[in-house]
Design an enzyme around this catalytic site. Structure first.
Site, PDB file in Angstrom:
ATOM      1  CE  LYS A  79      -3.915   1.907   2.699  1.00 44.56           C
ATOM      2  NZ  LYS A  79      -4.700   1.773   3.954  1.00 44.56           N
ATOM      3  CB  SER A 154      -8.119   3.558   2.812  1.00 46.85           C
ATOM      4  OG  SER A 154      -7.277   2.995   3.806  1.00 46.85           O
ATOM      5  CB  SER A 178      -8.327   0.877   5.942  1.00 49.34           C
ATOM      6  OG  SER A 178      -9.016   2.026   5.589  1.00 49.34           O
TER       7      SER A 178
END
Ligand code: GLN
Length: 491
Positions: A79, A154, A178
């Site tokens: 990420k 996210s 997330s």
């Protein structure tokens, strides 16, 4: 050879060890898949192809010299919230465009020490604020099960990349859901460890009292393997827990006879999607058949969790994001004086949702409102934690849905931030309580969209949660990669 996509990390390691495949070939397999499929999914922000080849060559050399290790030569997507030395790190924000971290986050360093292969940086909501990846300032990631739908957020990039077979495993972060929500919506396994179990050093901060790092993987044993490598005390993170890390793979395969599973009534609500409800009922009966005991419980303060999170999360975000001022990192827009430069830089560099949270967070911290909002939220947070303490007196783990619905359509909720926030109602309470929680695929709805089941555990009890998840996974063998992403075997 069996399809690499169906293998666990340990199975891939076995092939590498026997030299039936090299790390360079394995990296190329994933890089070719990214080339072929990522135009559709758009999970990556930046594919670090040269680095991947270089790291794979190093891994091969190590293996030739007889080295071994659980992640040696295994290709990961990361990420874009983790500082990666010499690789652009944007947090999907314009304000960090061009930011080259001078150091690696602790977790990245740990993965490097384990000789992993870095395929690239994955998309996310800007500064991890969102539940759909629609808040990325670069592009929207699609759900591999239906490209017209969101992958969750996210960590939408990591979840979509794992689901589409565009990396063997990924690292994400979870502040209010997330990791778990996108894992649930994309049909992969995602673990948010106990707050403090994994170092946050080098992680771009959103809400520091909630942020946690964790793996997204195609199955439970991969999750355990990655946890073994990333967990542990770090003197660079003052909230890191100074406790030894158990071997998380050790309990996989042990039965769950007598395991007491709490079913909190506040998580099985009327507005819940009927498919989610049905999948949960079926799943609970599987746990029961495996010898677990289901216990009805109540977590009475659940309904206040989203509001509490909105106060605490935005307050911490407004403080953390004060550092992006055009001086130290990334973007700078000149102005007539320094205050004007700050203003222009922040106006241009932050997206709508980030601005909304900075404004809200600044408000709840401002004098005259602090007691009414921020201090009060802290008190409610304690009540929520006590609910869990009480529940864990009679239960070993809790099981709930991850989300009230399956993946929604792109654009469906962008104009309505409140319903967007409410989609995290089942993941936020355990975040506020700092508890470990895991998301596990448990079925599909009528549109073949994945449904996720959440296991919440006692502090530092990740091993038991994975033990239970592993039992379920072995009984209910769920399809992992959507058919559309299996069309070509590129090796
Ligand atoms: N979706 C939640 C939010 O918008 C949680 C995000 C996260 O865990 N980083 O804040």
């Amino acid at each position: 050879m069996e399809n690499l996509l169906d293998m666990t990390i340990s199975e891939m390691r076995a092939l590498l060890k026997k030299r039936e495949i090299t790390a360079v070939e394995l990296a190329s397999f994933y890089l070719k898949r990214i080339e072929r499929y990522d135009n559709d999914v758009m999970a990556y922000l930046n594919v670090t192809e040269d680095k991947a080849h270089e790291m794979a060559r190093i891994a091969d050399r190590k293996m030739e010299q007889g080295e071994d290790g659980p992640l040696l030569g295994i290709p990961f997507g990361i990420k874009d919230i983790f500082c990666t030395k010499g690789i652009e790190t944007t947090c999907a924000s314009q304000i960090l465009k061009g930011f080259m971290p001078p150091y690696d986050a602790t977790v990245i360093k740990k993965l490097k020490d384990a000789s992993f292969v870095h395929l690239g940086k994955l998309n996310m909501d800007e500064f991890a604020m969102g539940s759909s990846t629609e808040n990325s300032s670069f592009h929207i990631t699609k759900n591999p099960w239906d490209l017209t739908r969101i992958p969750g957020g996210s960590s939408g990039g990591p979840a979509a990349a794992v689901a589409a077979g565009l990396c063997a495993a990924a690292l994400g972060t979870d502040t209010g859901g997330s990791i778990r929500q996108p894992a649930g919506l994309c049909g992969v396994v995602g673990m948010k460890p106990t707050y403090g179990r994994v170092s946050r050093y080098g992680l771009i901060a959103f809400a520091s009292s909630l942020d946690q790092v964790g793996p997204l993987t195609r199955n439970v044993s991969d999750c355990a393997i990655v946890m073994n490598e990333i967990a542990g005390f770090d003197s660079m993170d003052s909230t890191s827990i100074p406790q030894p890390v158990p071997n998380y793979t050790e309990n996989l395969g042990k039965d769950i006879a007598g395991l007491r599973i709490g079913i909190p009534k506040e998580y099985y609500i009327d507005g819940m999607d009927s498919h989610v409800k049905k999948a949960m009922e079926e799943s609970l009966s599987i746990f029961e058949k495996q010898g677990a005991i289901l216990i009805d419980i109540s977590l009475p303060h659940t309904e206040y969790a989203v509001a509490t999170y909105c106060v605490i999360g935005t307050a911490e975000a407004s403080s953390n994001l004060a550092r992006y001022d055009g001086v130290k990192y990334g973007l700078r827009t000149e102005g007539k004086d320094i205050a004007d430069m700050y203003k222009k830089t922040r106006l241009k560099g932050f997206g709508k949702e980030v601005k909304r949270r900075i404004i809200l967070g600044t408000f709840v911290l401002s004098s005259g409102y602090y007691d009414a909002y921020y201090r009060k939220a802290g008190k409610v947070r304690t009540l929520i934690r006590r609910d869990f303490d009480e529940a864990f007196k009679s239960c070993d783990i809790l099981i709930t849905p991850v989300s009230p619905t399956t993946a929604f359509r792109i654009g469906e909720k962008t104009e309505d931030p409140l319903t967007m926030y409410l989609s995290d109602m089942f993941t936020i309470p355990s975040s506020l309580a700092g508890l470990p929680a895991l998301s596990l695929p448990c079925g599909f709805d009528d549109n073949s969209l994945p449904i996720g089941l959440q296991i919440i555990g006692r502090p530092l009890d990740e091993a038991l949660m994975m033990q239970a998840a592993y039992v379920f996974e072995s009984v209910k063998n769920i399809e992992k990669i959507p058919g559309a992403f299996r069309k070509e075997h590129l090796l």
